[in-house]
Enzyme design. Structure first.
Site, short mmCIF file in Angstrom:
data_model
loop_
_atom_site.label_atom_id
_atom_site.label_comp_id
_atom_site.label_asym_id
_atom_site.label_seq_id
_atom_site.Cartn_x
_atom_site.Cartn_y
_atom_site.Cartn_z
N CYS A 81 0.80 -1.23 0.00
CA CYS A 81 0.00 0.00 0.00
C CYS A 81 0.83 1.27 0.00
CB CYS A 81 -0.97 0.01 1.17
SG CYS A 81 -0.22 0.06 2.82
N HIS A 121 -2.13 1.20 7.13
CA HIS A 121 -2.57 1.22 5.74
C HIS A 121 -2.55 2.66 5.26
CE1 HIS A 121 -4.30 -0.07 2.05
NE2 HIS A 121 -5.42 0.60 2.20
N ASP A 138 -7.48 4.17 -3.72
CA ASP A 138 -6.63 3.17 -3.09
C ASP A 138 -6.30 2.09 -4.10
OD1 ASP A 138 -5.32 1.38 -1.49
OD2 ASP A 138 -6.98 1.00 -0.11
#
Length: 290
Positions: A81, A121, A138
């Site tokens: 991420c 995250h 995302d």
């Protein structure tokens, strides 16, 4: 703009043309919602989610534009991420969007009553010039990542290129907290929680270092890879490959680490020659059933 000075395009000297070439995007570069959707789709189908560096004992601590471009663009690797959304954030900055870097807590597959997870995250809040509100973006949540931008607004079910998603606002006494959920096989599954407070790069680098080095961390003790094509999600965990497409799932169980490496290069496009001198096959053999 939500970027700190160390994240600014002028400081980063980001190679936008190199990034767009890497993802195979040749559409409009006007900073509108259509371009945003097109860039996200191209990124998702081209740059794989993978955690080989943490698995091999290589910390991921530098989230500068130069470091991310070198690894994911020039060396044709993937990442997780912090790397995916970090790279995309620099590209969107350069294209003229407003970008804020946010932090979240992963609750996907967590048991009810489990301890609160850390802020490990990274997602983006993106502002399109001339439009009110923001988008949640995302490209770094692996197998269940958003395949399209969605409005950063609560309540409504929002369709992506794949599943529907929705944002809920959680009760809190402090900064508003949101929970993203995906509809998977007819059931709403919570993925992660986050606030809309922009995070400086140094705090994101601390989180990335933690998840890439913690001895019991999921990225340190097991192998994961994912890719989002136009009509499928391709997920690898250890020796197990799953291809989810049109409501059906094909599952493949590899017998050897060599077969897993073939899948990483053939199906996911990971450039394993970048890890020359490291015995990747031996390490993967240790985590086939992780």
């Amino acid at each position: 703009m939500g970027s700190s000075p160390s994240d600014s395009p002028s400081d980063s000297a980001f190679d936008l043309l190199g990034y767009l070439g890497r993802i195979g995007y040749d559409g409009s570069t006007q900073p509108d919602s259509d371009t945003l959707r097109g860039v996200i789709a191209a990124h998702g189908r081209t740059i794989p989610f993978e955690n080989l560096d943490p698995l091999l004992g290589i910390p991921v601590a530098d989230l500068s534009a130069a470091a991310l471009s070198d690894k994911l663009v020039s060396r044709r690797r993937g990442g997780y991420c912090y790397e995916h959304n970090g790279l995309l954030g620099y590209a969107l900055d350069e294209l003229g969007y407003g970008v804020e870097r946010l932090a979240g807590r992963v609750v996907w597959m967590k048991e009810p009553g489990a301890p609160l997870p850390a802020l490990t995250h990274n997602v983006l809040a993106v502002m399109v010039p001339g439009e009110a509100g923001r988008y949640l973006v995302d490209v770094g949540f692996g197998g269940q990542t958003l395949s399209s931008p969605i409005r950063l607004q609560t309540g409504a079910v929002q369709q992506t290129r794949h599943e529907p998603y929705r944002l809920l606002q959680l009760p809190t006494r402090h900064e508003p907290e949101y929970e993203l959920a995906a509809q998977v096989r007819g059931q709403w599954q919570p993925l992660y929680r986050f606030t809309a407070v922009p995070q400086p790069r140094i705090d994101l680098e601390v989180g990335s270092w933690y998840v890439s080095t913690h001895p019991g961390g999921v990225f340190v003790v097991g192998l994961s890879a994912a890719l989002v094509t136009d009509d499928a999600r391709i997920n690898l965990r250890g020796r197990n490959l799953a291809i989810h497409s049109h409501g059906e799932t094909e599952r493949i169980r590899f017998g050897t680490a060599a077969e897993v490496l073939d899948a990483l290069t053939g199906r996911f496009g990971v450039n394993l020659s970048d890890l020359d001198g490291v015995d990747v096959e031996a390490r993967v053999a240790q985590v086939l059933d992780s």
